[in-house]
Motif scaffolding. Structure first.
Motif, short mmCIF file in Angstrom:
data_model
loop_
_atom_site.label_atom_id
_atom_site.label_comp_id
_atom_site.label_asym_id
_atom_site.label_seq_id
_atom_site.Cartn_x
_atom_site.Cartn_y
_atom_site.Cartn_z
N GLU A 242 0.84 -1.21 0.00
CA GLU A 242 0.00 0.00 0.00
C GLU A 242 0.87 1.26 0.00
O GLU A 242 0.54 2.26 -0.64
CB GLU A 242 -0.93 0.02 1.23
N ALA A 243 2.00 1.18 0.73
CA ALA A 243 2.91 2.33 0.78
C ALA A 243 3.61 2.53 -0.57
O ALA A 243 3.81 3.66 -1.01
CB ALA A 243 3.94 2.13 1.88
N VAL A 244 3.97 1.43 -1.21
CA VAL A 244 4.59 1.52 -2.53
C VAL A 244 3.62 2.16 -3.52
O VAL A 244 4.00 3.02 -4.32
CB VAL A 244 5.01 0.12 -3.04
N SER A 245 2.35 1.77 -3.44
CA SER A 245 1.34 2.33 -4.34
C SER A 245 1.17 3.82 -4.11
O SER A 245 1.08 4.60 -5.07
CB SER A 245 0.00 1.60 -4.14
N LEU A 246 1.11 4.23 -2.84
CA LEU A 246 0.95 5.65 -2.53
C LEU A 246 2.17 6.44 -2.99
O LEU A 246 2.03 7.52 -3.59
CB LEU A 246 0.74 5.84 -1.03
N LEU A 247 3.35 5.91 -2.74
CA LEU A 247 4.56 6.59 -3.16
C LEU A 247 4.58 6.76 -4.68
O LEU A 247 4.91 7.85 -5.19
CB LEU A 247 5.80 5.80 -2.71
N THR A 248 4.23 5.71 -5.39
CA THR A 248 4.21 5.78 -6.85
C THR A 248 3.24 6.85 -7.34
O THR A 248 3.53 7.60 -8.28
CB THR A 248 3.82 4.41 -7.44
N LEU A 249 2.08 6.92 -6.70
CA LEU A 249 1.07 7.91 -7.07
C LEU A 249 1.55 9.33 -6.79
O LEU A 249 1.44 10.23 -7.63
CB LEU A 249 -0.22 7.62 -6.30
N LEU A 250 2.12 9.54 -5.60
CA LEU A 250 2.58 10.88 -5.23
C LEU A 250 3.76 11.33 -6.10
O LEU A 250 3.90 12.53 -6.38
CB LEU A 250 2.98 10.89 -3.75
N MET A 251 4.59 10.40 -6.52
CA MET A 251 5.75 10.75 -7.35
C MET A 251 5.34 11.34 -8.69
O MET A 251 6.12 12.05 -9.33
CB MET A 251 6.61 9.50 -7.59
N GLN A 252 4.12 11.05 -9.11
CA GLN A 252 3.64 11.59 -10.38
C GLN A 252 3.29 13.07 -10.27
O GLN A 252 3.21 13.78 -11.27
CB GLN A 252 2.42 10.80 -10.85
N GLU A 253 3.07 13.55 -9.03
CA GLU A 253 2.63 14.93 -8.83
C GLU A 253 3.61 15.78 -8.02
O GLU A 253 3.58 17.00 -8.09
CB GLU A 253 1.27 14.94 -8.10
#
Length: 283
Positions: A242-253
């Protein structure tokens, strides 16, 4: 509960060879010869197997396009006391093959369903691949559409176990190229081809090495494929998916430093570890 090999009103799930005809069991041959009807994915294909073993049982077509309609007809025959066998073109029925609708219908109707163990391409490939087998995920065929396929591969960035896929020859090169892009060049990959057949091949190495092997000869891209991807690097496994997914999402913005800080605060993790993971995901 013990079952005789031919009880009235039984549906037998019979695994058939994935290549070498000698891989069929004696029990499977007995059941196929004794049942009243065999439901087959492709009757012309299955007739070759039956003819080889001089089995004359009548075949009945049951495939992806007609299963929901014909399952009811087969259930009626079972309820009348007929014995039926279900086979696919190769391997174990229902494992990325037709049969779910029929088996589910039979179970709900109280019809006895008896499985006969036998060949399965996923297990055959995995046991000889040299990848971790203490736990694994079988994910069937990857999506046909490119975006969905890429997303499916991206999900393996934090996989804690070996993942096994089937892949079509016309897509296997493109899939390996996507895998390199999404998971990195050094990802452990094994590609099994033409299992149990004359030209059975296992190609193992990094994702880039396996892709290079595919591209070096057009013949390498022909046949039936099982694609196996090793688990993610151990350094990433302490970070929840879940943390990897959030990090990946935030890295886009956001800048990586900010994305790592926010993810660390949300999941109570170390910023530096998330920052390093972000660098790996970006590479």
């Amino acid at each position: 509960m013990q079952h005789s090999d031919t009880q009235k009103g039984c549906l037998y799930i019979v695994a058939t060879p994935i290549g070498n005809l000698q891989d069929i069991s004696q029990r499977a041959l007995h059941v196929l010869a004794e049942v009243d009807l065999i439901a087959a994915e492709d009757t012309r294909h299955s007739q070759k197997l039956l003819s080889h073993y001089q089995i004359n049982t009548r075949l009945y077509a049951l495939h992806d396009h007609n299963e929901k309609q014909r399952a009811e007809q087969l259930l009626s025959r079972l309820e009348q006391g007929m014995n039926l066998a279900l086979i696919s073109d190769a391997g174990t029925p229902l494992i990325s093959d037709p049969g779910y609708a029929l088996v589910n219908l039979c179970r709900n109707a109280g019809i006895q369903v008896v499985p006969l163990p036998g060949p399965c391409a996923a297990i055959t490939a995995l046991c000889a691949a040299g990848l971790p087998t203490d736990k694994f995920t079988f994910a069937g065929f990857l999506p046909v559409k490119q975006v969905a396929r890429r997303e499916a591969l991206a999900c393996l960035k934090s996989a804690e176990m070996t993942t096994v896929f089937y892949e079509a020859p016309r897509r296997v090169e493109e899939t390996l190229a996507m895998l390199v892009e999404e998971l990195g060049e050094s990802t452990a990959v094994v590609l099994a081809k033409e299992l149990t057949k004359t030209f059975e091949t296992f190609c193992s190495g990094t994702a880039t090495q396996v892709l290079d092997w595919l591209r070096e000869d057009a013949v390498h891209q022909k046949g039936e494929f099982v694609l196996m991807v090793g688990p993610a690097e151990q350094s990433n496994l302490d970070i929840p998916p879940e943390a990897v997914s959030l990090l990946t999402l935030l890295m886009q913005e956001l800048p990586l430093k900010k994305a790592a800080a926010l993810t660390a605060k949300h999941y109570q993790l170390k910023k530096n570890e998330l920052y390093q993971l972000g660098l790996e995901l970006s590479s």
